[in-house]
Design an enzyme around this catalytic site. Structure first.
Site, PDB file in Angstrom:
ATOM      1  N   MET A   1       0.799  -1.218   0.000  1.00 39.17           N
ATOM      2  CA  MET A   1       0.000   0.000   0.000  1.00 39.17           C
ATOM      3  C   MET A   1       0.831   1.267   0.000  1.00 39.17           C
ATOM      4  O   MET A   1       0.280   2.374   0.012  1.00 39.17           O
ATOM      5  CB  MET A   1      -0.993  -0.043   1.165  1.00 39.17           C
ATOM      6  CG  MET A   1      -2.033  -1.128   0.942  1.00 39.17           C
ATOM      7  SD  MET A   1      -3.326  -1.195   2.188  1.00 39.17           S
ATOM      8  CE  MET A   1      -4.291  -2.591   1.563  1.00 39.17           C
TER       9      MET A   1
ATOM     10  N   HIS B   1       5.552  -0.299 -12.838  1.00 44.46           N
ATOM     11  CA  HIS B   1       6.242   0.480 -11.811  1.00 44.46           C
ATOM     12  C   HIS B   1       6.426  -0.353 -10.546  1.00 44.46           C
ATOM     13  O   HIS B   1       7.512  -0.355  -9.937  1.00 44.46           O
ATOM     14  CB  HIS B   1       5.455   1.750 -11.495  1.00 44.46           C
ATOM     15  CG  HIS B   1       6.094   2.611 -10.460  1.00 44.46           C
ATOM     16  ND1 HIS B   1       5.647   2.645  -9.150  1.00 44.46           N
ATOM     17  CD2 HIS B   1       7.159   3.440 -10.512  1.00 44.46           C
ATOM     18  CE1 HIS B   1       6.420   3.463  -8.445  1.00 44.46           C
ATOM     19  NE2 HIS B   1       7.330   3.958  -9.251  1.00 44.46           N
TER      20      HIS B   1
ATOM     21  N   HIS C   1       2.348   1.721  -2.662  1.00 50.30           N
ATOM     22  CA  HIS C   1       2.150   1.966  -4.096  1.00 50.30           C
ATOM     23  C   HIS C   1       0.728   2.499  -4.287  1.00 50.30           C
ATOM     24  O   HIS C   1      -0.244   1.763  -4.157  1.00 50.30           O
ATOM     25  CB  HIS C   1       2.362   0.673  -4.881  1.00 50.30           C
ATOM     26  CG  HIS C   1       3.749   0.136  -4.760  1.00 50.30           C
ATOM     27  ND1 HIS C   1       4.757   0.461  -5.633  1.00 50.30           N
ATOM     28  CD2 HIS C   1       4.303  -0.682  -3.820  1.00 50.30           C
ATOM     29  CE1 HIS C   1       5.876  -0.138  -5.250  1.00 50.30           C
ATOM     30  NE2 HIS C   1       5.630  -0.835  -4.168  1.00 50.30           N
TER      31      HIS C   1
ATOM     32  N   ARG D   1       9.786  -4.010  -6.886  1.00 44.43           N
ATOM     33  CA  ARG D   1       9.561  -5.126  -5.967  1.00 44.43           C
ATOM     34  C   ARG D   1      10.052  -6.468  -6.513  1.00 44.43           C
ATOM     35  O   ARG D   1       9.689  -7.523  -5.995  1.00 44.43           O
ATOM     36  CB  ARG D   1       8.080  -5.214  -5.619  1.00 44.43           C
ATOM     37  CG  ARG D   1       7.542  -3.971  -4.925  1.00 44.43           C
ATOM     38  CD  ARG D   1       8.269  -3.663  -3.628  1.00 44.43           C
ATOM     39  NE  ARG D   1       7.652  -2.522  -2.927  1.00 44.43           N
ATOM     40  CZ  ARG D   1       7.993  -2.106  -1.715  1.00 44.43           C
ATOM     41  NH1 ARG D   1       8.964  -2.726  -1.071  1.00 44.43           N
ATOM     42  NH2 ARG D   1       7.391  -1.068  -1.161  1.00 44.43           N
TER      43      ARG D   1
ATOM     44  N   GLY E   1     -10.466  -6.955  10.140  1.00 44.55           N
ATOM     45  CA  GLY E   1     -10.575  -7.604  11.437  1.00 44.55           C
ATOM     46  C   GLY E   1     -11.637  -6.989  12.323  1.00 44.55           C
ATOM     47  O   GLY E   1     -11.920  -7.499  13.415  1.00 44.55           O
ATOM     48  N   ARG E   2     -12.238  -5.873  11.868  1.00 42.63           N
ATOM     49  CA  ARG E   2     -13.368  -5.297  12.597  1.00 42.63           C
ATOM     50  C   ARG E   2     -14.636  -6.110  12.361  1.00 42.63           C
ATOM     51  O   ARG E   2     -15.502  -6.184  13.231  1.00 42.63           O
ATOM     52  CB  ARG E   2     -13.627  -3.859  12.157  1.00 42.63           C
ATOM     53  CG  ARG E   2     -12.541  -2.862  12.500  1.00 42.63           C
ATOM     54  CD  ARG E   2     -12.990  -1.461  12.121  1.00 42.63           C
ATOM     55  NE  ARG E   2     -14.098  -1.020  12.967  1.00 42.63           N
ATOM     56  CZ  ARG E   2     -14.840   0.067  12.716  1.00 42.63           C
ATOM     57  NH1 ARG E   2     -14.613   0.790  11.624  1.00 42.63           N
ATOM     58  NH2 ARG E   2     -15.816   0.407  13.543  1.00 42.63           N
TER      59      ARG E   2
ATOM     60  N   ASN F   1      -3.410  -0.694 -13.523  1.00 39.13           N
ATOM     61  CA  ASN F   1      -3.252  -0.705 -14.972  1.00 39.13           C
ATOM     62  C   ASN F   1      -1.845  -1.198 -15.318  1.00 39.13           C
ATOM     63  O   ASN F   1      -0.978  -1.316 -14.438  1.00 39.13           O
ATOM     64  CB  ASN F   1      -3.564   0.675 -15.572  1.00 39.13           C
ATOM     65  CG  ASN F   1      -2.655   1.766 -15.046  1.00 39.13           C
ATOM     66  OD1 ASN F   1      -1.432   1.638 -15.057  1.00 39.13           O
ATOM     67  ND2 ASN F   1      -3.245   2.875 -14.590  1.00 39.13           N
TER      68      ASN F   1
END
Length: 227
Positions: A72, A176, A74, A181, A85-86, A170
């Site tokens: 996240m 990217h 990215h 990564r 978990g809620r 996309n």
């Protein structure tokens, strides 16, 4: 790590049509496979990126929370929805490093690398994580049994517990992500991703390679640099 391709609407042909509309208008629907290969290579080489935004991949990924949090980072061109978990009781699925996972950090921040650990180091890492997970899970279950809200009880769970999320991106944003990564000798700019997120990225790249072979080939050819 589990990576599934849920849906996709991304093709090499669409990239070419999006690029050609700027010069030939409605006739951009006309196709020439040989010229398509040259055009995609040109777009990647000279980093004309917008045509690669026409298409989408949606993946369903199960991974430890520490991998989800790296994901996240990215944000451009990436959309997320994650299990909560809620609203549901989480499952006791935890990540334990495999024996071949490099454990020892060498060097300093920004320049360090990792090397394999000794058997003793792997044993300590494995047993310590298992013990911590068992204690945390027992505390979680005790709170739920006592009627404590899920959103409170989850606070004791470690980042090594698995979570599942959807990510839609996309082709440009996917390239990217892959440029940062994955680790590859073909990369113009070397990246040093954490092993666990690279395990996810490698699976995503296999789908990209299969569905957009011309774009993937050009991506690799030009140093794995996102346009």
């Amino acid at each position: 790590m589990d990576v599934g391709l849920v849906q996709q609407l991304a093709t090499d042909e669409m990239i070419c049509m999006a690029a050609r509309v700027s010069t030939i208008g409605r006739n951009a629907l006309d196709r020439d496979e040989e010229k398509d290969q040259g055009l995609i290579s040109f777009l990647l080489r000279d980093r004309h990126g917008s045509p690669f935004e026409h298409g989408s991949f949606t993946f369903r990924i199960s991974a430890p929370i520490f991998v989800v949090r790296e994901f996240m980072r990215h944000r451009a061109g990436m959309s997320y929805n994650e299990e909560s978990g809620r609203y549901r009781e989480l499952e006791p699925v935890f990540y334990v490093p495999a024996g071949e996972r490099p454990l020892v950090q060498v060097g300093k921040a920004g320049q360090y690398d990792f090397k394999p650990g000794t058997f003793e180091q792997w044993f300590v890492a494995s047993e310590s994580t298992r013990t911590a997970y068992a204690t945390a899970w027992e505390s979680y279950q005790n709170m739920l049994a006592a009627g404590v809200a899920r959103e409170v009880a989850r606070s004791v769970l470690p980042v090594g517990i698995f979570s599942t999320f959807y990510v839609t991106c996309n082709p440009r944003s996917l390239m990217h992500f892959l440029s940062l990564r994955t680790k590859s000798d073909d990369a113009k700019y070397k990246s040093f991703p954490q092993v666990e997120i690279q395990m996810v990225a490698d699976q995503m790249e296999e789908h990209f390679k299969r569905l957009m072979p011309t774009t993937h080939e050009a991506f690799v050819k030009h140093g794995r640099v996102a346009p």
